[in-house]
Design an enzyme around this catalytic site. Structure first.
Site, PDB file in Angstrom:
ATOM      1  N   LYS A 289       0.758  -1.136   0.101  1.00  0.00           N
ATOM      2  CA  LYS A 289       0.056   0.084  -0.031  1.00  0.00           C
ATOM      3  C   LYS A 289       0.916   1.332   0.253  1.00  0.00           C
ATOM      4  CE  LYS A 289      -2.049  -1.209   3.861  1.00  0.00           C
ATOM      5  NZ  LYS A 289      -1.256  -2.557   4.253  1.00  0.00           N
TER       6      LYS A 289
ATOM      7  N   ARG B 239      -9.482   0.425   8.798  1.00  0.00           N
ATOM      8  CA  ARG B 239      -8.814  -0.529   9.093  1.00  0.00           C
ATOM      9  C   ARG B 239      -9.649  -1.515  10.245  1.00  0.00           C
ATOM     10  NH1 ARG B 239      -2.817   0.238   8.437  1.00  0.00           N
ATOM     11  NH2 ARG B 239      -1.997  -1.755   9.226  1.00  0.00           N
TER      12      ARG B 239
ATOM     13  N   ARG C 272      12.293  -5.407   4.886  1.00  0.00           N
ATOM     14  CA  ARG C 272      11.659  -4.209   4.592  1.00  0.00           C
ATOM     15  C   ARG C 272      12.965  -3.303   5.693  1.00  0.00           C
ATOM     16  NH1 ARG C 272       5.961  -2.124   4.742  1.00  0.00           N
ATOM     17  NH2 ARG C 272       5.929  -2.416   6.887  1.00  0.00           N
TER      18      ARG C 272
ATOM     19  N   ARG D 226      11.583  -0.991  10.887  1.00  0.00           N
ATOM     20  CA  ARG D 226      10.488  -0.457  11.670  1.00  0.00           C
ATOM     21  C   ARG D 226      10.366  -1.325  12.634  1.00  0.00           C
ATOM     22  NH1 ARG D 226       5.291   0.695   7.710  1.00  0.00           N
ATOM     23  NH2 ARG D 226       4.422  -0.484   9.514  1.00  0.00           N
TER      24      ARG D 226
ATOM     25  N   ARG E 138       0.792  -8.523  13.793  1.00  0.00           N
ATOM     26  CA  ARG E 138       0.119  -7.430  12.801  1.00  0.00           C
ATOM     27  C   ARG E 138      -0.850  -8.334  11.830  1.00  0.00           C
ATOM     28  NH1 ARG E 138       4.972  -4.909  10.532  1.00  0.00           N
ATOM     29  NH2 ARG E 138       3.584  -3.838   9.074  1.00  0.00           N
TER      30      ARG E 138
HETATM   31  P1  ADP Z   1       1.207  -1.805   7.797  1.00  0.00           P
HETATM   32  O1  ADP Z   1      -0.001  -1.756   6.967  1.00  0.00           O
HETATM   33  O2  ADP Z   1       2.425  -2.456   7.066  1.00  0.00           O
HETATM   34  O3  ADP Z   1       0.807  -2.509   9.093  1.00  0.00           O
HETATM   35  P2  ADP Z   1       1.303   0.859   8.452  1.00  0.00           P
HETATM   36  O4  ADP Z   1       2.200   1.989   8.361  1.00  0.00           O
HETATM   37  O5  ADP Z   1      -0.096   1.179   7.695  1.00  0.00           O
HETATM   38  O6  ADP Z   1       1.730  -0.316   8.176  1.00  0.00           O
HETATM   39  O7  ADP Z   1       0.672   1.023   9.925  1.00  0.00           O
HETATM   40  C1  ADP Z   1       1.498   0.748  11.102  1.00  0.00           C
HETATM   41  C2  ADP Z   1       0.717   0.874  12.431  1.00  0.00           C
HETATM   42  O8  ADP Z   1       0.062   1.945  12.432  1.00  0.00           O
HETATM   43  C3  ADP Z   1      -0.438  -0.306  12.578  1.00  0.00           C
HETATM   44  O9  ADP Z   1       0.151  -1.483  12.848  1.00  0.00           O
HETATM   45  C4  ADP Z   1      -1.260   0.303  13.662  1.00  0.00           C
HETATM   46  O10 ADP Z   1      -0.771   0.191  14.651  1.00  0.00           O
HETATM   47  C5  ADP Z   1      -1.372   1.777  13.331  1.00  0.00           C
HETATM   48  N1  ADP Z   1      -2.507   2.225  12.266  1.00  0.00           N
HETATM   49  C6  ADP Z   1      -2.081   2.622  10.925  1.00  0.00           C
HETATM   50  N2  ADP Z   1      -3.412   2.870  10.284  1.00  0.00           N
HETATM   51  C7  ADP Z   1      -4.384   2.658  11.309  1.00  0.00           C
HETATM   52  C8  ADP Z   1      -5.823   2.690  11.550  1.00  0.00           C
HETATM   53  N3  ADP Z   1      -6.564   3.002  10.508  1.00  0.00           N
HETATM   54  N4  ADP Z   1      -6.214   2.392  12.573  1.00  0.00           N
HETATM   55  C9  ADP Z   1      -5.779   1.932  13.742  1.00  0.00           C
HETATM   56  N5  ADP Z   1      -4.309   1.820  13.895  1.00  0.00           N
HETATM   57  C10 ADP Z   1      -3.759   2.146  12.876  1.00  0.00           C
END
Ligand code: ADP
Length: 223
Positions: free
Chosen positions: A10, A85, A123, A156, A167
């Site tokens: 994404k 999400r 990554r 990360r 996750r």
């Molecule tokens: P990935 O999709 O690879 O898990 P992101 O950078 O999108 O990585 O998200 C990293 C973290 O940020 C998630 O594991 C969560 O803790 C938090 N996060 C991101 N977007 C949301 C969301 N819409 N609602 C709740 N937590 C979120």
């Protein structure tokens, strides 16, 4: 809306789509990590939640998104990455779209499980500009150093192997049902099988699909 498991691409695809469409790329993960880096009260609260692979609270993330969607650069379209999400976030977003002149599309990026694991554990990201690399499939020219700004690349906090599993579970349990919720609200869901495709091809394919739905969306002129 870019939708898919962690590691489905994404972030990388979103950055490319921004160049192709001119729409801002709003990634909730990036917005949250920015708060953590700036050590704001919100960031301090979120640090341990993100590091453990759990989701941030719905009300907090949603407020952050509604606020950002009010900026003038979102008037002609935007790319949401990592939002919605959860079902409450999806319900909130469907309501937000309700009174507005947008034609929302959820793009579901499909990637096979073992490929996801390979991507996440290899990554590397730049803490300064957010560039994304992979130790095997997309290494930086000088190992461990960002090509844009020379910063030292980092793993990360939530890409450590034990957190990756958490996750993926969170994704299965809380995020997977989001596509169905949006579909029930009449939002179009388009799936793209992108496990074998490079990110440029995925971005091109998305633009092609969106063009078919809404007429030409690609930027006509590039400055
Ligand atoms: P990935 O999709 O690879 O898990 P992101 O950078 O999108 O990585 O998200 C990293 C973290 O940020 C998630 O594991 C969560 O803790 C938090 N996060 C991101 N977007 C949301 C969301 N819409 N609602 C709740 N937590 C979120």
């Amino acid at each position: 809306m870019l939708f898919g498991a962690p590691g489905s691409g994404k972030g990388t695809t979103g950055k490319m789509l921004t160049k192709l469409t001119g729409w801002p790329h709003l990634a909730t993960g990036d917005l949250l990590r920015e708060q953590i880096a700036r050590k704001t009260p919100l960031g301090l609260e979120m640090q341990s939640i993100l590091a453990s692979g759990q989701l941030a609270p719905d009300d907090l993330v949603s407020r952050m998104v509604w606020d950002r969607l009010g900026w003038p650069d979102c008037e002609n379209g935007f790319l949401l990455d990592g939002f919605p999400r959860t079902i409450p976030q999806a319900e909130g977003l469907a309501e937000w779209f309700g009174g507005r002149q947008f034609r929302p599309v959820l793009i579901h990026l499909w990637v096979e499980y073992n490929e996801i694991l390979r991507r996440l554990t290899g990554r590397r990201t730049c803490p300064v500009c957010g560039a994304i690399y992979h130790v095997e499939s997309n290494p930086s020219k000088v190992p461990g150093v960002c090509e844009n700004d020379g910063a030292e690349l980092t793993v990360r906090a939530d890409d450590r192997e034990e957190v990756v599993m958490q996750r993926l579970q969170t994704y299965q349990r809380q995020t997977w049902p989001v596509a169905e919720t949006l579909r029930k609200h009449g939002i179009l869901v388009e799936a793209i099988d992108c496990g074998e495709m490079d990110p440029e091809s995925v971005a091109d394919r998305i633009v092609w699909r969106l063009d078919r739905i809404s007429g030409s969306i690609a930027k006509k002129t590039k400055n």
